[in-house]
Design an enzyme around this catalytic site. Structure first.
Site, PDB file in Angstrom:
ATOM      1  N   GLY A   1     -40.931 -27.371   6.654  1.00 39.63           N
ATOM      2  CA  GLY A   1     -39.643 -27.533   6.280  1.00 39.63           C
ATOM      3  C   GLY A   1     -39.581 -28.820   5.273  1.00 39.63           C
TER       4      GLY A   1
ATOM      5  N   LEU B   1     -51.798 -25.203   0.098  1.00 38.71           N
ATOM      6  CA  LEU B   1     -52.370 -24.763   1.264  1.00 38.71           C
ATOM      7  C   LEU B   1     -51.268 -24.336   2.349  1.00 38.71           C
ATOM      8  CD1 LEU B   1     -54.379 -28.356   1.716  1.00 38.71           C
ATOM      9  CD2 LEU B   1     -55.376 -26.004   1.406  1.00 38.71           C
TER      10      LEU B   1
ATOM     11  N   LYS C   1     -49.275 -33.955   0.218  1.00 33.77           N
ATOM     12  CA  LYS C   1     -48.009 -33.491   0.780  1.00 33.77           C
ATOM     13  C   LYS C   1     -46.947 -33.771  -0.213  1.00 33.77           C
ATOM     14  CE  LYS C   1     -45.738 -34.609   5.058  1.00 33.77           C
ATOM     15  NZ  LYS C   1     -45.848 -35.417   6.548  1.00 33.77           N
TER      16      LYS C   1
ATOM     17  N   ASP D   1     -43.757 -36.937  17.915  1.00 35.00           N
ATOM     18  CA  ASP D   1     -43.975 -35.572  17.709  1.00 35.00           C
ATOM     19  C   ASP D   1     -45.291 -34.728  17.996  1.00 35.00           C
ATOM     20  OD1 ASP D   1     -42.849 -33.002  17.077  1.00 35.00           O
ATOM     21  OD2 ASP D   1     -42.728 -33.142  15.032  1.00 35.00           O
TER      22      ASP D   1
END
Ligand SMILES: *[C@@H]1O[C@H](CO)[C@@H](O)[C@H](O)[C@H]1NC(C)=O
Ligand SMILES: *[C@@H]1O[C@H](CO)[C@@H](O)[C@H](O)[C@H]1NC(C)=O
Ligand SMILES: *[C@@H]1O[C@H](CO)[C@@H](O)[C@H](O)[C@H]1NC(C)=O
Ligand SMILES: *[C@@H]1O[C@H](CO)[C@@H](O)[C@H](O)[C@H]1NC(C)=O
Ligand SMILES: *[C@@H]1O[C@H](CO)[C@@H](O)[C@H](O)[C@H]1NC(C)=O
Ligand SMILES: *[C@@H]1O[C@H](CO)[C@@H](O)[C@H](O)[C@H]1NC(C)=O
Ligand SMILES: *[C@@H]1O[C@H](CO)[C@@H](O)[C@H](O)[C@H]1NC(C)=O
Length: 761
Positions: free
Chosen positions: A447, A443, A465, A561
């Site tokens: 990093g 997908l 992931k 973040d």
């Protein structure tokens, strides 16, 4: 009198000796002062009616751990002041289900407040079980909140709205009994309570009916999830309402103020004297006390030693449950399963092992004779090395699994460890789901790693992931993300389905969010991006989830973040906050944690950057930057004005000069109207240099919700009903209603309504 004197001296020294012995045994326990009650005698009653009473609960002196006193009247097991009936006690997850008769009685004289009650000690071992409980309210145009008495914190809330127009905003709501406008509401309780006692508070809005009618029709329940969905509106006054309570075992005489932090170990005396079963482990409770669990693959009561304690589950005896229809060997905590000799296939299904094709001696003879012997030999060697390779791979998988599981469990708070255990997904499953991590399933990548789309065996579409490199910091971040996400259950936070621990860096499996990130949508090359309404709603949803992370969970979480690239959008453009790799728990009593600065350029709080002191306000800053991004469609990390200012600097200058349209996205100017200025103002308060001057995320959420509420015509609906009720309807649900102003003022006073009500999108 001499003899008597010597006797008393002897007596005294005996007492002294005894005291000494006692002291010795106590100090061998650990810290001085800790009192562990003796184990219960064997003759204790262990049931009442149909309900089993496992230790630490008990009936009668000596039979229970302090705080777990129960009373058996006839066949009814009572707890507390006798208004709660015990329905079931689970020792394995430290929960008890109690039945409470009827709703929470809310008193008009007490300004619409009523206590849950039950006569359990406020700071005792019991608390309402989050995750398995929900708030249910029936009635019209009323807001209910659950407020913890000790902390005054709102733990849940919902608004029940009545609309009588047929075209009311109804939305298909599968299994839930309440839907919008139907005169009831339900809301999960996902924020854990610190103490037992809490109040239900009611407030009515937008209506003027006689008081009696209100009281008669309004009911507030706190119940086990699913109870009301089965009940469906037929509520009798005397219904028994089930609700689960969590409990922890407290040890008297411990140093006061002990506050468990994730990863804390239990003191050794607790491991030995509370979690008495050999195959159990201990977890510190969220607020106080401890809870025990059996090791995985074991079942029983972790609080007792010996036979009643945690025993190895013989998985081989339950082939269906554990999926073993071949040969089976039970091992401590686990089991091995394989197809019997001479068969092969899938041992996890009934009849899955099929007879291997028999190779008769004759054919071998012919084969060898025809010179294929060499080939067979090569084959055998090949198979052997393959097997060795396979074995090595299995061993590595096992090693990584153990390492990662250990790390994960260390990070988890108390009872929630069992959630994590349930989330473990095998590597095999993921390989199958992604067709061996096929290139076509990719997908995207960052990093950190590559993200694959996969379909699990239960047909769930997921995003996986997979990390690229092995760096210790990354392992920690992945584990951190699992630990944090496994505690969160919020509709605007991306859901973590599970993780695979069999690789060196764990792989994370999330719900698949189909529509890309907010960044993709805002920075497209199309002239138009998301509509203003969508932008405002996405901002609100993001604020909502952040406020939740900051406030409602007992251990606040800072995301660290926040940026448009980390806000994912689903097919209805609902926001889902993602990427918790850098997030941190912050213990409640600390006002900021010093950490290595992490985040994304352009979004990073300058104060955090310069001091390294991390607070919730750093997220508020990043959120402010994101608001600017939504208003301007400029990229915060690369924007430079002609004077060399960054986005934040330039925006605030233009705002001060009243030249805002210069930098705003033209689409926003067209669609946004008056609200744009409000949002800009809000963004700039979020971007204040001093963290203390920035609003809390809750405040931001409220402000945005307020802006949104006007759009949704809810006020109109309420007004229409009101005017119809009084037969004085002067106009339809148009914006030109004469009472609009007054009513919306009332409405904004009902902050709590905005806080926690659920609207359809
Ligand atoms: C259990 O037995 C002891 C003595 O053996 C006795 O003192 C105690 O009262 C008994 N407890 C119960 C609950 O029967
Ligand atoms: C246990 O509960 C019963 C009934 O509520 C009560 O009479 C008794 O005093 C309690 N015992 C302790 C030690 O609290
Ligand atoms: C505890 O376990 C029981 C049975 O497995 C389950 O029904 C209950 O919901 C669990 N409670 C919690 C709070 O996890
Ligand atoms: C109810 O509210 C009124 C006004 O806010 C206040 O004066 C009164 O003391 C409250 N009563 C209770 C029981 O809290
Ligand atoms: C909670 O509110 C009550 C009444 O409003 C107040 O008396 C009490 O001090 C508050 N407690 C805390 C911990 O804020
Ligand atoms: C409610 O309605 C009654 C009668 O219509 C009126 O007398 C009363 O002032 C109203 N109360 C409020 C708070 O509007
Ligand atoms: C065995 O069958 C089960 C159930 O159909 C399936 O989930 C599993 O993936 C199969 N295992 C293998 C190794 O084929």
């Amino acid at each position: 009198m001499a003899p008597q004197g010597s006797i008393s001296v002897a007596g005294a020294s005996l007492v002294l000796l005894l005291a000494l012995a006692l002291q010795l045994s106590v100090s061998s326990l650990s810290a001085a002062g800790v009192v562990v009650p003796p184990p219960p005698p064997d003759n204790c009653t262990r049931s009442c009616g149909k309900v089993a009473v496992p230790y630490p609960f008990g009936i009668g002196p000596g039979c229970y751990w302090p705080g777990f006193n129960l009373t058996c009247v006839g066949n009814t097991l009572l707890i507390g002041d006798g208004t709660l009936r015990v329905d079931h006690i689970w020792a394995h997850n430290s929960t008890v289900r109690v039945l409470r008769s009827g709703d929470i009685k809310v008193q008009e004289e007490a300004n619409g407040t009523g206590a849950f009650g039950g006569g359990l000690r406020d700071d005792g071992p019991f608390t309402l079980s989050a995750y398995t409980s929900e708030l249910v309210v029936t009635g019209c145009n009323v807001v209910a909140t659950l407020v913890e008495q000790h902390t005054n914190l709102t733990r849940s809330g919902c608004a029940s709205i009545c609309t009588n127009s047929a075209d009311s905003m109804e939305f298909p709501s599968s299994h839930k009994a309440c839907s919008f406008g139907k005169g009831c509401c339900q809301e999960e309780i996902i924020s854990p309570f610190q103490r037992m006692n809490f109040d239900a508070r009611l407030k009515w809005f937008g209506q003027n009916r006689t008081v009696d009618e209100r009281w008669e029709k309004t009911r507030v329940y706190v119940a086990e999830k699913g109870w009301y969905d089965k009940q469906r509106l037929v509520l009798e006054e005397a219904t028994e309402v089930p609700v689960q309570l969590d409990w922890v075992v407290e040890v008297a005489g411990e140093p006061a103020g002990r506050r468990p932090v994730p990863g804390d170990d239990c003191p050794s005396y607790v491991n030995r004297d509370v979690c008495k079963s050999r195959n159990s482990y201990c977890m510190p409770g969220r607020e106080r006390g401890y809870s025990c669990s059996c090791y995985i693959g074991h079942d029983g009561n972790p609080y007792v030693a010996g036979d009643g304690g945690c025993k190895d589950v013989d998985e081989c005896k339950q082939p269906e449950e554990y999926g073993c229809f071949g040969e089976c060997t039970n091992l401590p905590g686990t089991f091995r399963c394989w197809c019997p000799r001479g068969t092969h296939g899938n041992h996890t299904v009934l009849g899955g092992c099929i007879k291997s094709a028999t190779v008769s001696g004759a054919t071998i003879g012919i084969g060898v004779a025809s010179g294929a012997g060499a080939i067979i030999l090569i084959l055998i060697v090949f198979l052997f090395t393959q097997k060795l390779k396979h074995q090595r791979k299995q061993m590595l998988k096992k090693k990584f699994f153990e390492q990662n599981r250990g790390r994960l469990l260390q990070q988890l708070v108390s009872q929630r460890a069992d959630i994590a255990e349930r989330m473990i997904i095998s590597l095999e499953e993921l390989e199958k789901a992604t067709n061996n991590f096929d290139k076509t399933r990719e997908l995207g990548g960052g990093g950190h790693g590559t993200v694959y789309k996969g379909i699990l065996s239960d047909l769930q579409v997921v995003a996986i992931k997979k990390p690229k490199m092995v760096i210790q910091k990354e392992i920690d971040e992945f584990i951190n993300e699992v630990a944090i996400l496994s505690q969160i259950n919020h509709r605007n936070v991306v859901k973590l389905y599970g993780c695979c621990l069999e690789t060196e860096v764990p792989m994370l499996v999330y719900e698949f969010i189909s529509n890309g990130s907010l960044y993709d949508h805002v920075h497209t090359h199309e002239p138009k991006s998301l509509s203003w309404d969508d932008r405002l709603r996405i901002a609100t949803e993001t604020a909502k989830s952040l406020a939740y992370l900051h406030m409602t969970v007992s251990m606040p979480i800072i995301h660290r973040d926040i940026k448009s690239a980390n806000i994912l959008l689903d097919d209805t453009l609902a926001a889902k906050v993602a990427d918790f790799g850098a997030s941190r728990y912050v213990p409640l009593d600390k006002t900021g944690v010093t950490t290595i600065v992490q985040g994304t350029r352009g979004y990073l709080d300058p104060m955090y950057l310069s001091t390294g002191r991390l607070t919730e306000k750093s997220d508020v800053y990043s959120f402010g930057v994101m608001l600017l991004e939504l208003l301007t469609r400029k990229k915060p990390f690369s924007y430079l004005s002609s004077e060399g200012d960054g986005l934040v600097g330039h925006f605030s200058t233009l705002f001060a000069e009243g030249n805002l349209p210069q930098i705003l996205d033209p689409q926003v100017v067209d669609e946004g109207g008056q609200e744009v200025k409000e949002v800009a103002k809000l963004a700039l308060t979020c971007l204040k240099l001093t963290a203390e001057d920035r609003p809390t995320m809750r405040h931001v959420e409220l402000t945005l919700e307020g802006l949104q509420a006007f759009k949704r015509n809810i006020i109109d609906n309420v007004l229409v009903e009101r005017s119809e009720d009084h037969g004085t309807a002067t106009s339809g649900p148009t914006t030109g209603h004469p009472n609009m102003k007054e009513s919306s003022r009332q409405y904004s006073m009902e902050e709590e309504f905005l806080l926690s009500s659920r609207y359809p999108r």
